[in-house]
Design a protein around this motif. Structure first.
Motif, PDB file in Angstrom:
ATOM      1  N   LEU A 247      -9.400  40.224  53.920  1.00 23.27           N
ATOM      2  CA  LEU A 247      -9.612  38.953  53.192  1.00 23.27           C
ATOM      3  C   LEU A 247     -10.027  37.688  54.006  1.00 23.27           C
ATOM      4  CD1 LEU A 247      -6.358  39.228  51.144  1.00 23.27           C
ATOM      5  CD2 LEU A 247      -8.672  39.939  50.417  1.00 23.27           C
ATOM      6  N   THR A 248     -10.014  37.724  55.337  1.00 26.24           N
ATOM      7  CA  THR A 248     -10.465  36.659  56.075  1.00 26.24           C
ATOM      8  C   THR A 248     -11.442  36.935  57.100  1.00 26.24           C
ATOM      9  OG1 THR A 248      -8.715  36.785  57.823  1.00 26.24           O
ATOM     10  CG2 THR A 248      -8.217  35.915  55.914  1.00 26.24           C
ATOM     11  N   PHE A 464     -13.006  45.235  58.769  1.00 25.50           N
ATOM     12  CA  PHE A 464     -13.754  44.030  59.010  1.00 25.50           C
ATOM     13  C   PHE A 464     -15.108  44.284  58.196  1.00 25.50           C
ATOM     14  CE2 PHE A 464     -10.905  43.950  62.611  1.00 25.50           C
ATOM     15  CZ  PHE A 464     -10.438  42.666  62.701  1.00 25.50           C
ATOM     16  N   ASP A 465     -15.515  45.602  58.178  1.00 26.30           N
ATOM     17  CA  ASP A 465     -16.886  45.847  57.294  1.00 26.30           C
ATOM     18  C   ASP A 465     -16.563  45.604  55.844  1.00 26.30           C
ATOM     19  OD1 ASP A 465     -18.219  47.075  59.589  1.00 26.30           O
ATOM     20  OD2 ASP A 465     -16.886  48.820  59.606  1.00 26.30           O
ATOM     21  N   TRP A 485     -19.897  36.103  59.242  1.00 30.60           N
ATOM     22  CA  TRP A 485     -19.515  37.343  59.151  1.00 30.60           C
ATOM     23  C   TRP A 485     -18.007  37.280  59.928  1.00 30.60           C
ATOM     24  CZ3 TRP A 485     -21.837  39.622  55.298  1.00 30.60           C
ATOM     25  CH2 TRP A 485     -23.559  39.338  55.193  1.00 30.60           C
ATOM     26  N   SER A 486     -17.396  38.440  59.965  1.00 27.36           N
ATOM     27  CA  SER A 486     -16.209  38.654  60.467  1.00 27.36           C
ATOM     28  C   SER A 486     -16.000  38.352  61.811  1.00 27.36           C
ATOM     29  CB  SER A 486     -15.657  40.421  60.275  1.00 27.36           C
ATOM     30  OG  SER A 486     -16.631  41.074  60.983  1.00 27.36           O
ATOM     31  N   PRO A 490     -17.820  41.316  65.944  1.00 23.97           N
ATOM     32  CA  PRO A 490     -19.381  40.813  65.793  1.00 23.97           C
ATOM     33  C   PRO A 490     -20.240  41.971  65.550  1.00 23.97           C
ATOM     34  CG  PRO A 490     -18.249  40.107  67.789  1.00 23.97           C
ATOM     35  CD  PRO A 490     -17.260  40.905  67.005  1.00 23.97           C
ATOM     36  N   GLN A 491     -19.786  43.138  65.888  1.00 25.33           N
ATOM     37  CA  GLN A 491     -20.536  44.407  65.574  1.00 25.33           C
ATOM     38  C   GLN A 491     -20.544  44.972  64.047  1.00 25.33           C
ATOM     39  OE1 GLN A 491     -19.510  46.152  69.663  1.00 25.33           O
ATOM     40  NE2 GLN A 491     -21.889  46.648  69.571  1.00 25.33           N
ATOM     41  N   CYS A 492     -19.672  44.429  63.537  1.00 24.17           N
ATOM     42  CA  CYS A 492     -19.422  44.968  62.124  1.00 24.17           C
ATOM     43  C   CYS A 492     -20.293  44.495  61.078  1.00 24.17           C
ATOM     44  CB  CYS A 492     -17.866  44.606  61.677  1.00 24.17           C
ATOM     45  SG  CYS A 492     -16.589  45.455  62.387  1.00 24.17           S
TER      46      CYS A 492
END
Length: 631
Positions: A247-248, A464-465, A485-486, A490-492
């Motif tokens: 959610l965040t 996170f995806d 993004w998340s 960072p790689q998601c």
């Protein structure tokens, strides 16, 4: 590697009370001195070729046979129990012309309950009103009498209903209703079609247990348009730290460092929840759960000061739990029934009303989360499968799936109970369900996203995806260039883009303690394994001392007991460690050790949700000794 270890709790400054614990250590074990690699750890499963949910160079996520011999030994099917055998005396209908709810009284039911052919009766309702707190109801309004065809005022969001005999001496039936009251869309609402998003979640459901205990639901989720993320892996232990990233885009610890401390009143109102982004982009929002105490944002958390979403169920639930009769299933801590209805039924009705009122006219986002179905007893899923498949069929009958992206998901699998004594329990707890439905128009308009989602079904993914996917839905046309993004991954990426085929847990922000990508083998007990257990127990005691809990919580001491067992304050854990047999160096994050049995009663003297896992309050030590068991 799974170990069964017996420990007991001791107190040096008072009379020692023997308390035996069972410590399960599940170890992703890298022995640096022997240079063991992944290829050498590959084994056969049940003397046959292994099957995998994910099978790549960096992740081999093993498929678990649902009805293996170990599971059948610990599983007892449960039967569905109705909360009431009475037919509904009062029902609710939404008048599409008036755009208001109407109460109906069934005369046949009335005659049956009153044991009279007379229509003399008296029905009243009390309005459930909000107070200054967003999370509690303020009071019940005065009793308002109603008859058949009564139009519910627009300011009524919930009511308690009572019908009595004509002389008002005998209660015929009590009930409760909630209302998602209609509101017109704003005049400046964008005409371009946006996908609505409904998140329907059930606590403690692994993908293996869904197949075992809810086969009818699983079959429904195979229908066209549904996609199962079979490589989905949780990122934390319990509900809150798994739901929070969805959610965040933040882990709770990062949010505390970057935004505010969520244990402090007012902080949750400052967190950038996805529903805020949705609302900014024209979505109408809703949030509902079915238990007050174990609510995601209120269990050892202060909750919200301001109403977080346009439609927010918690104040109504607060009234229901305090004002209706509660029924508990055997061994459950959460209410199974609130008055005449399942606790889960209230949030399903709320969800259904929300979609019926708005989904055809404007974009909506809502999350509807059920705790009581399976949190306390995994086998309750078997009793609830007809209820859940009925919910999904009703959504389909309403036409809601024509407009809606639905996410049918869980936070984690079973974390305690008999199922945690099976060999696959490590996988069970870490592989929650994650199904995503795409409506026909979306599949037609965005074939490239559909293709990517289908491809990602057998690739490693994380919470996170999912957050990135929600962000992507908001900006599906790519009109906003600075989409954030998340934070913690960072790689998601969005699940509407192809995930890397060779993806590791670290690249998906999945801690090693929860990663299910590694092959594993069971190692027989020897001196080394017992030494690891001793070191783990020592680290737990250090953790208690570091947090100044030694005056509240008992220390743990590992003992080998060969003949008898005394079960007092039974505690069970899973730990994942990095251990060098040669140097006896052990690396472990104590806060990532899993407690796999119910501990609420033993840990009432501390408030922190993580510290509760390891604390057995001195005031809760049990004095009664059980009968010794010969081994």
């Amino acid at each position: 590697m799974t170990l069964k270890i017996k420990t007991f709790s001791s107190v040096s400054y008072k009379k020692c009370i023997l308390c035996i614990f069972i410590l399960f250590l599940l170890i992703v074990w890298y022995i640096t001195s022997f240079g063991v690699n992944d290829d050498e750890l590959t084994i056969k499963y049940n003397k046959s070729e292994k099957r995998f949910y994910v099978n790549s160079s960096k992740c081999q996520m093993v498929y678990v046979e649902p009805f293996n011999a170990e599971f059948t030994k610990v599983y007892t099917p449960k039967n569905f129990t109705r909360c009431s055998n009475q037919s509904d005396l009062v029902t609710v209908h939404f008048d599409s012309i008036l755009k208001q709810y109407v109460l109906h009284v069934d005369e046949q039911v009335l005659h049956k309950l009153s044991q009279s052919e007379s229509n003399d009766f008296a029905c009243f309702y009390q309005n459930i009103t909000h107070g200054q707190s967003a999370d509690r109801y303020d009071r019940l309004g005065n009793k308002t009498k109603f008859t058949h065809g009564y139009v519910v005022p627009l300011n009524v969001e919930g009511m308690l209903v009572e019908c009595r005999s004509a002389d008002e001496k005998r209660i015929l039936q009590e009930d409760a209703f909630s209302f998602v009251q209609y509101q017109k869309p704003p005049p400046n609402l964008e005409i371009d079609r946006k996908a609505s998003v409904i998140m329907y979640g059930i606590d403690t459901v692994s993908r293996t247990n869904l197949r075992r205990l809810m086969p009818m639901v699983f079959e429904f989720l195979k229908s066209p348009g549904w996609y199962e993320m079979m490589g989905y892996n949780k990122v934390a232990d319990n509900s809150y730290p798994n739901i929070f990233p969805i959610l965040t885009g933040y882990s709770p610890s990062s949010a505390e460092n970057q935004i505010c401390d969520t244990s402090q009143p007012g902080c949750l109102d400052e967190i950038p929840f996805i529903w805020k982004e949705m609302k900014k982009n024209g979505y109408l929002t809703a949030y509902a759960e079915d238990t007050v105490f174990s609510n995601t944002f209120n269990y050892v958390k202060p909750g919200f000061l301001s109403r977080p979403t346009d439609y927010y169920f918690r104040p109504l639930l607060d009234a229901l739990e305090k004002q209706t009769n509660k029924l508990y299933c055997p061994g459950c801590k959460m209410a199974y029934c609130l008055g005449r209805r399942l606790a889960n039924s209230y949030i399903f009705d709320y969800c259904r009303q929300f979609m019926q009122r708005f989904v055809a006219d404007r974009p909506i986002w809502g999350m509807f989360w059920s705790n009581h179905i399976s949190h306390d007893d995994f086998s309750m899923l078997s009793a609830m499968q007809h209820k859940i498949v009925g919910d999904l069929l009703n959504f389909e009958k309403d036409g809601s799936f024509e407009h809606t992206i639905m996410i049918f998901f869980s936070d984690h699998g079973s974390r305690f109970g008999p199922i945690m004594r099976t060999k696959e329990s490590f996988l069970e707890g870490r592989q929650p369900i994650m199904f995503i439905y795409l409506p026909p128009w979306f599949r037609e308009k965005y074939p490239q996203y559909v293709e990517a989602l289908a491809q990602n079904q057998n690739r490693l993914s994380s919470n996170f995806d999912v957050y990135n996917t929600l962000k992507h839905i908001i900006n599906i046309e790519g009109l906003v260039e600075d989409t954030k993004w998340s934070y913690d991954c960072p790689q998601c990426q969005s699940l509407f883009y192809p995930l890397p085929e060779s993806r590791s847990c670290s690249e998906a922000a999945i801690p090693e303690a929860y990663c299910t990508c590694h092959n594993y083998e069971e190692v027989q007990e020897d001196h080394g394994t017992w030494r690891m257990a001793e070191l783990v127990v020592d680290r737990i005691n250090q953790y208690l001392q570091y947090n100044n809990l030694q005056n509240l919580c008992s220390s743990l001491t590992l003992r080998v007991i060969n003949i008898t067992e005394v079960h007092q304050n039974l505690a069970e854990f899973f730990a994942t460690v990095l251990y060098d047999r040669r140097t006896e160096e052990l690396q472990i994050n104590v806060e990532l050790i899993n407690r796999i049995n119910i501990y609420r009663a033993d840990a009432e003297c501390v408030d922190d949700s993580t510290q509760k896992l390891f604390c057995i309050c001195l005031s809760k030590l049990r004095n009664n000794e059980s009968t010794p068991t010969i081994q």
